[in-house]
Scaffold this motif. Structure first.
Motif, PDB file in Angstrom:
ATOM      1  N   LYS A  46    -126.205  -5.855 105.713  1.00  0.00           N
ATOM      2  CA  LYS A  46    -125.208  -5.502 104.696  1.00  0.00           C
ATOM      3  C   LYS A  46    -124.623  -6.756 104.050  1.00  0.00           C
ATOM      4  O   LYS A  46    -124.427  -6.805 102.838  1.00  0.00           O
ATOM      5  CB  LYS A  46    -124.083  -4.677 105.317  1.00  0.00           C
ATOM      6  N   ARG A  47    -124.347  -7.772 104.868  1.00  0.00           N
ATOM      7  CA  ARG A  47    -123.807  -9.026 104.353  1.00  0.00           C
ATOM      8  C   ARG A  47    -124.802  -9.688 103.403  1.00  0.00           C
ATOM      9  O   ARG A  47    -124.425 -10.174 102.339  1.00  0.00           O
ATOM     10  CB  ARG A  47    -123.485  -9.955 105.531  1.00  0.00           C
ATOM     11  N   ASP A  48    -126.067  -9.698 103.796  1.00  0.00           N
ATOM     12  CA  ASP A  48    -127.099 -10.287 102.955  1.00  0.00           C
ATOM     13  C   ASP A  48    -127.214  -9.538 101.631  1.00  0.00           C
ATOM     14  O   ASP A  48    -127.321 -10.155 100.564  1.00  0.00           O
ATOM     15  CB  ASP A  48    -128.438 -10.282 103.691  1.00  0.00           C
ATOM     16  N   LYS A  53    -126.165  -9.270  95.732  1.00  0.00           N
ATOM     17  CA  LYS A  53    -125.522  -8.620  94.591  1.00  0.00           C
ATOM     18  C   LYS A  53    -124.532  -9.574  93.920  1.00  0.00           C
ATOM     19  O   LYS A  53    -124.468  -9.645  92.692  1.00  0.00           O
ATOM     20  CB  LYS A  53    -124.793  -7.354  95.043  1.00  0.00           C
ATOM     21  N   ARG A  54    -123.760 -10.307  94.724  1.00  0.00           N
ATOM     22  CA  ARG A  54    -122.805 -11.266  94.177  1.00  0.00           C
ATOM     23  C   ARG A  54    -123.522 -12.336  93.361  1.00  0.00           C
ATOM     24  O   ARG A  54    -123.109 -12.675  92.256  1.00  0.00           O
ATOM     25  CB  ARG A  54    -122.004 -11.918  95.313  1.00  0.00           C
ATOM     26  N   SER A  56    -126.401 -12.099  91.867  1.00  0.00           N
ATOM     27  CA  SER A  56    -126.907 -11.492  90.631  1.00  0.00           C
ATOM     28  C   SER A  56    -125.784 -11.334  89.610  1.00  0.00           C
ATOM     29  O   SER A  56    -125.979 -11.593  88.416  1.00  0.00           O
ATOM     30  CB  SER A  56    -127.533 -10.129  90.913  1.00  0.00           C
ATOM     31  N   ARG A  57    -124.599 -10.910  90.065  1.00  0.00           N
ATOM     32  CA  ARG A  57    -123.456 -10.777  89.151  1.00  0.00           C
ATOM     33  C   ARG A  57    -123.100 -12.129  88.547  1.00  0.00           C
ATOM     34  O   ARG A  57    -122.852 -12.245  87.343  1.00  0.00           O
ATOM     35  CB  ARG A  57    -122.237 -10.210  89.887  1.00  0.00           C
ATOM     36  N   GLU A  58    -123.077 -13.176  89.389  1.00  0.00           N
ATOM     37  CA  GLU A  58    -122.745 -14.509  88.896  1.00  0.00           C
ATOM     38  C   GLU A  58    -123.766 -14.986  87.868  1.00  0.00           C
ATOM     39  O   GLU A  58    -123.387 -15.581  86.850  1.00  0.00           O
ATOM     40  CB  GLU A  58    -122.675 -15.498  90.057  1.00  0.00           C
ATOM     41  N   GLN A  59    -125.036 -14.732  88.122  1.00  0.00           N
ATOM     42  CA  GLN A  59    -126.076 -15.149  87.176  1.00  0.00           C
ATOM     43  C   GLN A  59    -125.929 -14.413  85.846  1.00  0.00           C
ATOM     44  O   GLN A  59    -126.091 -15.007  84.779  1.00  0.00           O
ATOM     45  CB  GLN A  59    -127.475 -14.909  87.764  1.00  0.00           C
ATOM     46  N   ARG A  60    -125.629 -13.109  85.901  1.00  0.00           N
ATOM     47  CA  ARG A  60    -125.419 -12.348  84.659  1.00  0.00           C
ATOM     48  C   ARG A  60    -124.245 -12.914  83.879  1.00  0.00           C
ATOM     49  O   ARG A  60    -124.299 -13.055  82.656  1.00  0.00           O
ATOM     50  CB  ARG A  60    -125.201 -10.869  84.964  1.00  0.00           C
ATOM     51  N   GLU A  61    -123.156 -13.230  84.594  1.00  0.00           N
ATOM     52  CA  GLU A  61    -121.986 -13.799  83.930  1.00  0.00           C
ATOM     53  C   GLU A  61    -122.318 -15.142  83.279  1.00  0.00           C
ATOM     54  O   GLU A  61    -121.893 -15.408  82.165  1.00  0.00           O
ATOM     55  CB  GLU A  61    -120.835 -13.978  84.935  1.00  0.00           C
TER      56      GLU A  61
END
Length: 74
Positions: A46-48, A53-54, A56-61
């Motif tokens: 779950k941590r991985d 996901k985090r 991926s969000r940072e890359q999109r931003e």
């Protein structure tokens, strides 16, 4: 009388068929699956997943900010 053939175990039939059975079509392994693993392993999974996901969000931003900077700077 004609049905007295010896029954072969799955995967018998030569080296290629043994390899194919073992690595491609072998029996499913359920030991250590998500619900069968240890609690620690589930938490690590779950941590991985959350870290991925985090990221991926940072890359999109970052990509969105770069696009906006190009548009605004041009």
């Amino acid at each position: 009388m004609g049905d007295d053939k010896p029954v072969r175990a799955p995967g018998e039939g030569g080296p290629f068929w043994r390899w194919a059975y073992r690595y491609l079509a072998g029996p499913a392994e359920v030991q250590g699956a998500i619900y069968g693993g240890s609690a620690e392993a589930r938490e690590m999974w779950k941590r991985d997943l959350e870290n991925r996901k985090r990221y991926s969000r940072e890359q999109r931003e970052r990509r969105r900010a770069a696009r906006e900077a190009r548009r605004g700077g041009a």
